[in-house]
Design a protein around this motif. Structure first.
Motif, PDB file in Angstrom:
ATOM      1  N   THR A   1       0.854  -1.180   0.000  1.00 57.35           N
ATOM      2  CA  THR A   1       0.000   0.000   0.000  1.00 57.35           C
ATOM      3  C   THR A   1       0.893   1.234   0.000  1.00 57.35           C
ATOM      4  O   THR A   1       1.757   1.382   0.867  1.00 57.35           O
ATOM      5  CB  THR A   1      -0.919   0.007   1.236  1.00 57.35           C
ATOM      6  OG1 THR A   1      -1.649  -1.217   1.275  1.00 57.35           O
ATOM      7  CG2 THR A   1      -1.894   1.160   1.186  1.00 57.35           C
TER       8      THR A   1
ATOM      9  N   GLY B   1       0.536   5.076   0.384  1.00 59.83           N
ATOM     10  CA  GLY B   1      -0.469   6.064   0.794  1.00 59.83           C
ATOM     11  C   GLY B   1      -1.785   5.345   1.018  1.00 59.83           C
ATOM     12  O   GLY B   1      -1.891   4.464   1.852  1.00 59.83           O
ATOM     13  N   ASN B   2      -2.782   5.765   0.269  1.00 57.16           N
ATOM     14  CA  ASN B   2      -4.092   5.100   0.333  1.00 57.16           C
ATOM     15  C   ASN B   2      -4.329   4.178  -0.860  1.00 57.16           C
ATOM     16  O   ASN B   2      -5.405   3.610  -0.992  1.00 57.16           O
ATOM     17  CB  ASN B   2      -5.210   6.140   0.403  1.00 57.16           C
ATOM     18  CG  ASN B   2      -5.214   6.884   1.716  1.00 57.16           C
ATOM     19  OD1 ASN B   2      -4.773   6.343   2.727  1.00 57.16           O
ATOM     20  ND2 ASN B   2      -5.709   8.111   1.715  1.00 57.16           N
ATOM     21  N   ASN B   3      -3.349   4.078  -1.755  1.00 57.89           N
ATOM     22  CA  ASN B   3      -3.506   3.280  -2.971  1.00 57.89           C
ATOM     23  C   ASN B   3      -2.915   1.882  -2.781  1.00 57.89           C
ATOM     24  O   ASN B   3      -1.710   1.741  -2.570  1.00 57.89           O
ATOM     25  CB  ASN B   3      -2.799   3.968  -4.150  1.00 57.89           C
ATOM     26  CG  ASN B   3      -3.397   5.311  -4.448  1.00 57.89           C
ATOM     27  OD1 ASN B   3      -4.589   5.525  -4.259  1.00 57.89           O
ATOM     28  ND2 ASN B   3      -2.561   6.239  -4.917  1.00 57.89           N
TER      29      ASN B   3
END
Length: 196
Positions: free
Chosen positions: A57, A59-61
């Motif tokens: 992962t 960040g948020n991706n």
């Protein structure tokens, strides 16, 4: 004199009804062992599953990757397939030899060769089953000491097919052990096998 020798030769190849029944049971055991080892081979050789998993992962991706589990990725499973192919081929060859082999027997040598080959195939099948069982247990539970993660929670179908192949192969192994005992017993009493 020649007529008497001819009658003795004919008597060697005539079996009693009880012996014919034993021969049929042995042929049936070999056929079922062949089917068990052949099905284990086919199931494991076609065992493949692809899953898309989150591998990291940023960040948020989530970063996803498609991973494939195949029997070729593990040498123990490759050995399992090879051992079961050889056991299947052995049983098929001996089935053919049992059907037409009485015509080519040389002083009971056929019985000794079959017993030796049966022992070798039992050892080979047991080694293949043991190696595959070890890897299946490792795939199911992992090994926290070596930091090997389990994979069966991610590749459930792959593990289920592998379990089915192992069950079929162990059934074949048990039948091969029974056949081996019968083959060795024939060596100790060959006259009851080939005479009236």
């Amino acid at each position: 004199m020649a007529l008497e020798t001819e009658r003795k030769t004919e008597a060697i190849f005539i079996s009693t009804p009880a012996q014919k029944q034993k021969d049929r049971i042995l042929l049936l055991l070999r056929l079922v062992a062949f089917l068990a080892t052949a099905s284990a081979t086919i199931v494991m050789a076609l065992n493949k599953q692809t899953n898309t998993l989150v591998v990291a992962t940023v960040g948020n991706n989530p970063i996803k990757a498609s991973l494939t589990a195949k029997f070729q990725h593990t040498p123990a499973f490759v050995f399992f397939v090879v051992a079961n192919v050889m056991a299947s081929f052995h049983n098929l060859l001996i089935l053919l030899l049992e059907i037409v082999g009485h015509k080519i027997d040389y002083k009971g040598l056929r019985l000794a060769i079959i017993a030796i080959l049966d022992m070798l195939i039992v050892v080979l099948a047991a080694a293949g089953d043991g190696a595959a069982l070890f890897m299946a247990e490792l795939g199911k539970n992992g090994n926290s000491h070596a930091r090997w993660n389990k994979i069966c929670d991610k590749f459930q179908t792959f593990c289920d097919h592998g379990s089915g192949a192992l069950i079929a192969s162990f059934i074949g192994l048990i039948l091969l052990l029974i056949i081996n005992i019968i083959s060795i017993a024939k060596l100790f009493n060959p006259k009851s096998y080939n005479t009236i």
